[in-house]
Design a protein around this motif. Sequence first.
Motif, PDB file in Angstrom:
ATOM      1  N   MET A 177       0.776  -1.203   0.114  1.00 21.41           N
ATOM      2  CA  MET A 177       0.196   0.171  -0.138  1.00 21.41           C
ATOM      3  C   MET A 177       0.643   1.370   0.240  1.00 21.41           C
ATOM      4  N   VAL A 178       0.173   2.360  -0.686  1.00 20.40           N
ATOM      5  CA  VAL A 178       1.456   3.429  -0.698  1.00 20.40           C
ATOM      6  C   VAL A 178       0.587   4.421  -0.572  1.00 20.40           C
ATOM      7  N   GLU A 179       1.211   5.415   0.644  1.00 19.69           N
ATOM      8  CA  GLU A 179       1.050   6.069   1.304  1.00 19.69           C
ATOM      9  C   GLU A 179       0.843   7.703   0.513  1.00 19.69           C
ATOM     10  N   PRO A 180       0.429   8.434   0.940  1.00 21.73           N
ATOM     11  CA  PRO A 180      -0.497   9.328  -0.281  1.00 21.73           C
ATOM     12  C   PRO A 180       0.668  10.375   0.493  1.00 21.73           C
ATOM     13  N   GLU A 181       1.119  11.372   0.026  1.00 22.34           N
ATOM     14  CA  GLU A 181       2.149  12.221   0.587  1.00 22.34           C
ATOM     15  C   GLU A 181       1.566  13.684  -0.608  1.00 22.34           C
ATOM     16  N   ASP A 182       0.688  14.239  -1.124  1.00 19.64           N
ATOM     17  CA  ASP A 182       0.551  15.136  -2.287  1.00 19.64           C
ATOM     18  C   ASP A 182       1.269  16.572  -1.480  1.00 19.64           C
ATOM     19  N   SER A 183       2.810  16.928  -0.943  1.00 20.69           N
ATOM     20  CA  SER A 183       3.057  17.873  -0.503  1.00 20.69           C
ATOM     21  C   SER A 183       2.965  18.876  -0.766  1.00 20.69           C
ATOM     22  N   LEU A 184       2.798  18.756  -2.144  1.00 24.37           N
ATOM     23  CA  LEU A 184       2.862  20.680  -3.356  1.00 24.37           C
ATOM     24  C   LEU A 184       0.872  20.380  -3.195  1.00 24.37           C
ATOM     25  N   SER A 185      -0.263  19.696  -2.853  1.00 19.25           N
ATOM     26  CA  SER A 185      -1.199  19.593  -3.038  1.00 19.25           C
ATOM     27  C   SER A 185      -1.636  19.154  -4.898  1.00 19.25           C
ATOM     28  N   LEU A 186      -0.495  18.992  -5.543  1.00 22.12           N
ATOM     29  CA  LEU A 186      -1.259  18.852  -6.716  1.00 22.12           C
ATOM     30  C   LEU A 186      -2.655  17.886  -7.757  1.00 22.12           C
ATOM     31  N   LYS A 187      -3.342  17.259  -7.096  1.00 20.51           N
ATOM     32  CA  LYS A 187      -4.257  16.754  -6.427  1.00 20.51           C
ATOM     33  C   LYS A 187      -5.706  17.624  -6.918  1.00 20.51           C
ATOM     34  N   SER A 188      -4.850  19.364  -6.426  1.00 25.98           N
ATOM     35  CA  SER A 188      -6.148  19.913  -6.172  1.00 25.98           C
ATOM     36  C   SER A 188      -6.013  20.779  -6.936  1.00 25.98           C
ATOM     37  N   ASN A 189      -4.613  20.408  -8.598  1.00 29.27           N
ATOM     38  CA  ASN A 189      -4.333  21.440  -9.614  1.00 29.27           C
ATOM     39  C   ASN A 189      -5.139  21.133 -10.936  1.00 29.27           C
ATOM     40  N   SER A 190      -6.196  22.095 -11.845  1.00 22.90           N
ATOM     41  CA  SER A 190      -6.907  20.703 -12.362  1.00 22.90           C
ATOM     42  C   SER A 190      -5.337  21.589 -13.555  1.00 22.90           C
ATOM     43  N   GLY A 191      -4.985  21.810 -13.793  1.00 24.40           N
ATOM     44  CA  GLY A 191      -3.847  22.186 -14.708  1.00 24.40           C
ATOM     45  C   GLY A 191      -3.199  20.932 -14.754  1.00 24.40           C
ATOM     46  N   ILE A 192      -3.236  19.985 -13.769  1.00 24.33           N
ATOM     47  CA  ILE A 192      -2.501  18.931 -13.611  1.00 24.33           C
ATOM     48  C   ILE A 192      -3.250  17.142 -13.889  1.00 24.33           C
ATOM     49  N   THR A 193      -4.442  17.448 -12.739  1.00 22.33           N
ATOM     50  CA  THR A 193      -5.216  16.650 -12.755  1.00 22.33           C
ATOM     51  C   THR A 193      -5.822  16.295 -14.410  1.00 22.33           C
ATOM     52  N   SER A 194      -6.543  16.910 -15.185  1.00 23.00           N
ATOM     53  CA  SER A 194      -6.914  17.135 -16.442  1.00 23.00           C
ATOM     54  C   SER A 194      -5.737  16.680 -17.730  1.00 23.00           C
ATOM     55  N   LYS A 195      -4.618  17.291 -17.391  1.00 17.07           N
ATOM     56  CA  LYS A 195      -3.280  16.668 -17.955  1.00 17.07           C
ATOM     57  C   LYS A 195      -3.767  14.964 -17.282  1.00 17.07           C
ATOM     58  N   ILE A 196      -3.493  14.103 -16.956  1.00 16.12           N
ATOM     59  CA  ILE A 196      -3.118  12.877 -15.858  1.00 16.12           C
ATOM     60  C   ILE A 196      -4.276  12.171 -16.199  1.00 16.12           C
ATOM     61  N   GLY A 197      -5.696  12.390 -16.414  1.00 11.05           N
ATOM     62  CA  GLY A 197      -6.767  11.592 -16.164  1.00 11.05           C
ATOM     63  C   GLY A 197      -6.898  11.327 -15.306  1.00 11.05           C
ATOM     64  N   ASP A 198      -7.475   9.988 -14.946  1.00  9.81           N
ATOM     65  CA  ASP A 198      -8.102   9.091 -14.203  1.00  9.81           C
ATOM     66  C   ASP A 198      -6.609   8.715 -13.321  1.00  9.81           C
ATOM     67  N   GLU A 199      -5.546   9.195 -13.440  1.00 12.84           N
ATOM     68  CA  GLU A 199      -4.486   8.789 -12.397  1.00 12.84           C
ATOM     69  C   GLU A 199      -4.585   9.363 -11.334  1.00 12.84           C
ATOM     70  N   GLU A 200      -4.247   8.604  -9.989  1.00 10.09           N
ATOM     71  CA  GLU A 200      -4.574   8.749  -8.483  1.00 10.09           C
ATOM     72  C   GLU A 200      -3.069   9.693  -8.451  1.00 10.09           C
ATOM     73  N   ILE A 201      -2.728  10.593  -7.790  1.00 11.48           N
ATOM     74  CA  ILE A 201      -1.437  11.111  -7.433  1.00 11.48           C
ATOM     75  C   ILE A 201      -0.923  10.334  -6.236  1.00 11.48           C
ATOM     76  N   TYR A 202      -0.198   9.769  -5.642  1.00  5.55           N
ATOM     77  CA  TYR A 202       0.315   9.246  -5.188  1.00  5.55           C
ATOM     78  C   TYR A 202       1.230  10.328  -3.847  1.00  5.55           C
ATOM     79  N   TYR A 203       2.374  10.844  -4.163  1.00  8.49           N
ATOM     80  CA  TYR A 203       2.993  11.773  -4.321  1.00  8.49           C
ATOM     81  C   TYR A 203       3.513  12.937  -4.604  1.00  8.49           C
ATOM     82  N   SER A 204       3.475  13.994  -4.617  1.00  5.25           N
ATOM     83  CA  SER A 204       4.500  15.049  -5.226  1.00  5.25           C
ATOM     84  C   SER A 204       5.468  15.923  -4.130  1.00  5.25           C
ATOM     85  N   TYR A 205       6.998  16.082  -4.938  1.00  3.08           N
ATOM     86  CA  TYR A 205       7.782  16.880  -3.456  1.00  3.08           C
ATOM     87  C   TYR A 205       8.581  17.385  -5.091  1.00  3.08           C
ATOM     88  N   LYS A 206       8.945  18.694  -4.166  1.00  7.54           N
ATOM     89  CA  LYS A 206       9.987  19.547  -5.294  1.00  7.54           C
ATOM     90  C   LYS A 206      11.392  18.637  -5.153  1.00  7.54           C
TER      91      LYS A 206
END
Length: 130
Positions: A1-30
Amino acid sequence: MVEPEDSLSLKSNSGITSKIGDEEIYYSYKVQKYTKGLFQRNKDRTIMITNKALYNLDGTEIKRRIKLGDLYGITVSTSSNQFIIHGKSSEYDYLYISPEKKKIIKAVQNSYKASEGNDLLFCKKSDKDI
């Protein structure tokens, strides 16, 4: 199981989510991505890991998408914040630098295992620059 840590809140960024379709964001970091060539330097990037792929982002622009199944392994420096994510094709090898390398590597490994059903190859190197 992957512990999600979307530290950059990309799940709420429509510019990103519209490009990745149905993929679930698990992790984001600089991170910093090492760039070789005439002007060798580090570039600020975002690494994003989903249930299907690893992304190299420049802001909201997708620079590279690598399917999790196309990953080959990870090499990590034990004496610096450097790590390399290797793809089955050498054009997908990326040298990243981040103080959060342990979290990022764990997220990549967990995502890969959940997707592919086996462990990603892993190598430690004592060199500062790998």
